[in-house]
Design a protein around this motif. Structure first.
Motif, PDB file in Angstrom:
ATOM      1  N   GLN A 143     -29.985 -42.881  45.401  1.00  0.00           N
ATOM      2  CA  GLN A 143     -28.754 -42.109  45.232  1.00  0.00           C
ATOM      3  C   GLN A 143     -28.869 -40.999  44.197  1.00  0.00           C
ATOM      4  N   ILE A 144     -30.003 -40.906  43.541  1.00  0.00           N
ATOM      5  CA  ILE A 144     -30.182 -39.915  42.471  1.00  0.00           C
ATOM      6  C   ILE A 144     -31.228 -38.892  42.884  1.00  0.00           C
ATOM      7  N   ARG A 145     -30.818 -37.635  42.933  1.00  0.00           N
ATOM      8  CA  ARG A 145     -31.733 -36.538  43.251  1.00  0.00           C
ATOM      9  C   ARG A 145     -32.295 -35.932  41.966  1.00  0.00           C
ATOM     10  N   VAL A 146     -33.550 -35.521  42.030  1.00  0.00           N
ATOM     11  CA  VAL A 146     -34.223 -34.897  40.891  1.00  0.00           C
ATOM     12  C   VAL A 146     -33.620 -33.519  40.635  1.00  0.00           C
ATOM     13  N   VAL A 147     -33.337 -33.240  39.379  1.00  0.00           N
ATOM     14  CA  VAL A 147     -32.851 -31.936  38.938  1.00  0.00           C
ATOM     15  C   VAL A 147     -33.772 -31.427  37.830  1.00  0.00           C
ATOM     16  N   LYS A 148     -33.708 -30.138  37.549  1.00  0.00           N
ATOM     17  CA  LYS A 148     -34.572 -29.538  36.525  1.00  0.00           C
ATOM     18  C   LYS A 148     -34.441 -30.238  35.176  1.00  0.00           C
ATOM     19  N   GLU A 149     -33.236 -30.681  34.871  1.00  0.00           N
ATOM     20  CA  GLU A 149     -32.974 -31.309  33.581  1.00  0.00           C
ATOM     21  C   GLU A 149     -33.684 -32.648  33.413  1.00  0.00           C
ATOM     22  N   PHE A 150     -34.250 -33.191  34.488  1.00  0.00           N
ATOM     23  CA  PHE A 150     -34.985 -34.456  34.416  1.00  0.00           C
ATOM     24  C   PHE A 150     -36.389 -34.293  33.840  1.00  0.00           C
ATOM     25  N   ASP A 151     -36.830 -33.072  33.600  1.00  0.00           N
ATOM     26  CA  ASP A 151     -38.194 -32.872  33.124  1.00  0.00           C
ATOM     27  C   ASP A 151     -38.429 -33.658  31.838  1.00  0.00           C
TER      28      ASP A 151
END
Length: 162
Positions: A143-151
């Motif tokens: 249910q969780i998509r990777v976003v830039k802020e996950f770096d």
């Protein structure tokens, strides 16, 4: 962005070469082949230029096993964390294939990351009720998509009880 430039007498030959580079020689494309954006440009003398771009933007995410082993991986922005784990041979089950029908892709997030995640649906809440080692910062990887802020984030894979 990486690029492969192939020149051939026909686009069919060029696509055949790209399929071989991606590990498939059949007409059914592999996942690597499907992931490439292939462009064919006609140029003089009946020749074609085929460009295959891998332009997917990625961030580094570290999956932490129940025993503490860390697995840093490159995660494509927009992919679900369950798919990223599977793409990198991380042992995160996902028995339902990401259909929100189980809790086997349960992940535990650091609180500061958890606070940035989109809200849980009622269905996800119901599935999390079945998860082992449920915490206040638990979510399902499907249910969780990777976003830039996950770096640079770390996500913990809880012990599944076996």
């Amino acid at each position: 962005m990486s690029s492969i430039l192939l020149r051939s007498s026909s686009s069919a030959v060029g696509c055949s070469i790209i399929r071989r580079l991606c590990g498939t020689s059949t007409s059914a494309p592999s996942s690597a082949y499907r992931a490439l954006n292939c462009y064919v440009h006609n140029i003089p003398n009946n020749r074609s230029t085929i460009r295959a771009f891998s332009s997917k933007e990625t961030v580094t995410i570290t999956y932490c096993d129940p025993d503490g082993t860390e697995h840093p991986v490159e995660a494509e922005i927009g992919k679900h964390l369950l798919d990223v784990a599977h793409d990198n041979n991380i042992e995160l089950e996902g028995a339902c294939g990401g259909e929100l029908a189980c809790s086997t892709c349960h992940l535990v997030f650091e609180e500061e990351v958890y606070d940035t995640l989109p809200p849980k649906s009622d269905e996800e809440e119901d599935m999390l009720d079945l998860a082992f080692e449920l915490t206040e910062t638990s979510r399902l990887g499907c249910q969780i998509r990777v976003v830039k802020e996950f770096d640079g984030i770390k996500v913990r894979i809880p012990d599944d009880g076996y």
